[in-house]
Scaffold this active site. Sequence first.
Site, PDB file in Angstrom:
ATOM      1  N   TYR A   1      48.068  29.593 -16.279  1.00 14.60           N
ATOM      2  CA  TYR A   1      48.135  29.846 -14.840  1.00 14.60           C
ATOM      3  C   TYR A   1      46.821  29.513 -14.162  1.00 14.60           C
ATOM      4  O   TYR A   1      45.813  29.279 -14.833  1.00 14.60           O
ATOM      5  CB  TYR A   1      48.507  31.305 -14.584  1.00 14.60           C
ATOM      6  CG  TYR A   1      47.386  32.298 -14.809  1.00 14.60           C
ATOM      7  CD1 TYR A   1      46.957  32.624 -16.090  1.00 14.60           C
ATOM      8  CD2 TYR A   1      46.735  32.905 -13.733  1.00 14.60           C
ATOM      9  CE1 TYR A   1      45.922  33.538 -16.289  1.00 14.60           C
ATOM     10  CE2 TYR A   1      45.704  33.822 -13.930  1.00 14.60           C
ATOM     11  CZ  TYR A   1      45.307  34.127 -15.209  1.00 14.60           C
ATOM     12  OH  TYR A   1      44.280  35.017 -15.404  1.00 14.60           O
TER      13      TYR A   1
ATOM     14  N   LYS B   1      43.260  29.351 -19.961  1.00 20.36           N
ATOM     15  CA  LYS B   1      43.716  30.333 -18.960  1.00 20.36           C
ATOM     16  C   LYS B   1      45.183  30.657 -19.209  1.00 20.36           C
ATOM     17  O   LYS B   1      46.083  30.260 -18.463  1.00 20.36           O
ATOM     18  CB  LYS B   1      43.476  29.821 -17.532  1.00 20.36           C
ATOM     19  CG  LYS B   1      43.472  30.971 -16.513  1.00 20.36           C
ATOM     20  CD  LYS B   1      42.806  30.568 -15.242  1.00 20.36           C
ATOM     21  CE  LYS B   1      42.911  31.603 -14.142  1.00 20.36           C
ATOM     22  NZ  LYS B   1      42.294  32.894 -14.453  1.00 20.36           N
TER      23      LYS B   1
ATOM     24  N   GLU C   1      32.633  38.678 -20.689  1.00 19.45           N
ATOM     25  CA  GLU C   1      32.969  38.505 -19.263  1.00 19.45           C
ATOM     26  C   GLU C   1      33.779  39.702 -18.812  1.00 19.45           C
ATOM     27  O   GLU C   1      34.113  40.582 -19.614  1.00 19.45           O
ATOM     28  CB  GLU C   1      33.750  37.203 -19.059  1.00 19.45           C
ATOM     29  CG  GLU C   1      35.058  37.185 -19.827  1.00 19.45           C
ATOM     30  CD  GLU C   1      35.878  35.909 -19.643  1.00 19.45           C
ATOM     31  OE1 GLU C   1      35.693  35.193 -18.652  1.00 19.45           O
ATOM     32  OE2 GLU C   1      36.728  35.653 -20.514  1.00 19.45           O
TER      33      GLU C   1
ATOM     34  N   LEU D   1      36.256  32.417 -20.143  1.00 18.62           N
ATOM     35  CA  LEU D   1      36.911  31.427 -19.302  1.00 18.62           C
ATOM     36  C   LEU D   1      35.840  30.730 -18.469  1.00 18.62           C
ATOM     37  O   LEU D   1      34.938  31.385 -17.949  1.00 18.62           O
ATOM     38  CB  LEU D   1      37.909  32.116 -18.369  1.00 18.62           C
ATOM     39  CG  LEU D   1      38.738  31.139 -17.544  1.00 18.62           C
ATOM     40  CD1 LEU D   1      39.792  30.465 -18.417  1.00 18.62           C
ATOM     41  CD2 LEU D   1      39.404  31.851 -16.376  1.00 18.62           C
TER      42      LEU D   1
HETATM   43  N1  PDD Z   1      40.866  35.407 -12.960  1.00 17.35           N
HETATM   44  N2  PDD Z   1      37.302  35.216 -16.546  1.00 17.35           N
HETATM   45  C1  PDD Z   1      38.568  35.656 -16.590  1.00 17.35           C
HETATM   46  C2  PDD Z   1      39.057  36.341 -17.815  1.00 17.35           C
HETATM   47  C3  PDD Z   1      39.417  35.454 -15.488  1.00 17.35           C
HETATM   48  O1  PDD Z   1      40.700  35.872 -15.547  1.00 17.35           O
HETATM   49  C4  PDD Z   1      38.916  34.825 -14.320  1.00 17.35           C
HETATM   50  C5  PDD Z   1      39.766  34.588 -13.117  1.00 17.35           C
HETATM   51  C6  PDD Z   1      37.570  34.387 -14.322  1.00 17.35           C
HETATM   52  C7  PDD Z   1      36.960  33.673 -13.147  1.00 17.35           C
HETATM   53  O2  PDD Z   1      37.530  32.394 -12.968  1.00 17.35           O
HETATM   54  P1  PDD Z   1      37.615  31.731 -11.517  1.00 17.35           P
HETATM   55  O3  PDD Z   1      36.237  31.782 -10.974  1.00 17.35           O
HETATM   56  O4  PDD Z   1      38.079  30.345 -11.782  1.00 17.35           O
HETATM   57  O5  PDD Z   1      38.586  32.560 -10.709  1.00 17.35           O
HETATM   58  C8  PDD Z   1      36.806  34.600 -15.454  1.00 17.35           C
HETATM   59  C9  PDD Z   1      41.806  35.252 -11.881  1.00 17.35           C
HETATM   60  C10 PDD Z   1      41.188  35.425 -10.535  1.00 17.35           C
HETATM   61  C11 PDD Z   1      43.000  36.154 -12.133  1.00 17.35           C
HETATM   62  O6  PDD Z   1      43.388  36.256 -13.290  1.00 17.35           O
HETATM   63  O7  PDD Z   1      43.554  36.732 -11.177  1.00 17.35           O
END
Ligand code: PDD
Length: 287
Positions: free
Chosen positions: A33, A147, A180, A205
């Site tokens: 996703y 992801k 993270e 991620l």
């Molecule tokens: N999540 N690490 C994890 C585990 C994440 O699920 C996310 C983002 C990030 C940050 O990635 P980005 O900057 O590309 O949003 C880091 C999204 C927002 C979610 O699952 O809703």
Amino acid sequence: MARLAYVDGRYVAHNAASVHVEDRGFQFSDGVYEVISIVGRRLIDMEGHLDRLERSLKALDMPEPVSRPVLAMIMRELVTRNRVREGIIYLQVTRGVAPRDHKFPAGLKPTLVMTTKHVDFLNQKRLSDGVKVISIPDIRWGRCDIKAVALLPNCMGKTQAASAGAYEAWQVDTEGFVTEGTSSNAWILTRDNVLKTRGLGPDILRGVTRDSLMRIAAEEGVTVVEEAFTVEEARDAREAFVTSATSFLTPVVKIDDRVIGNGAPGSLSCRLQRWYIDYCTGVRGNG
Ligand code: PDD
């Protein structure tokens, strides 16, 4: 106008949108996703998100559901039809529908769904006040760079954070280093004024927000060191913050029971946040 969702080629009423009971996303979390923020009707870092989607699909040997230009077109269309000015678009691709069987069946047609949500991100108090995070053991699998929709440990961690009155949980590996957040990347400004975030690898991620902020920091002459930090280092930090498509840059003012700095968002965090928001609103260009 009723809110719409996109499901496999059709725009349907959100509350009637559904996928098959034998969709592998439902039965095996066999899917990936993206979450992209929308600021002033613009999809922030769409190319970076589509690059990562391609990497996730490739890592799981899943075909692209439609070509990249078509995907971008559908996303824009849904945002337009739902009149989203500020919010997010959620996009999910699963391997498709097949009789339940652990091994990947060949030749399946991937399922593609998208939804949108209105959220007034930039006016949320947490951006100006900062948030609390807790630390928890990282119990996830070895490919957190993909992801994937398999987010059960992340959901458990986030729920634990909420129960502790915190916004996020920072996951800690077996050596005591922060990997993270459950849905965000983790950053600190150390006692010695080093701005650190963990380096890329299978443990985290690669956040698109992280990438953009690193680029902006470099443009502003701020050095970012991509290096793991321990939870102790984090509790002792001068400043801390998280980044993600939905938290933008959210300052962290407390980790477990330790107040960070003087308990207010740090000055570097505030500057980086300003630059990043300017980038999203187009004041900086390229948002
Ligand atoms: N999540 N690490 C994890 C585990 C994440 O699920 C996310 C983002 C990030 C940050 O990635 P980005 O900057 O590309 O949003 C880091 C999204 C927002 C979610 O699952 O809703």
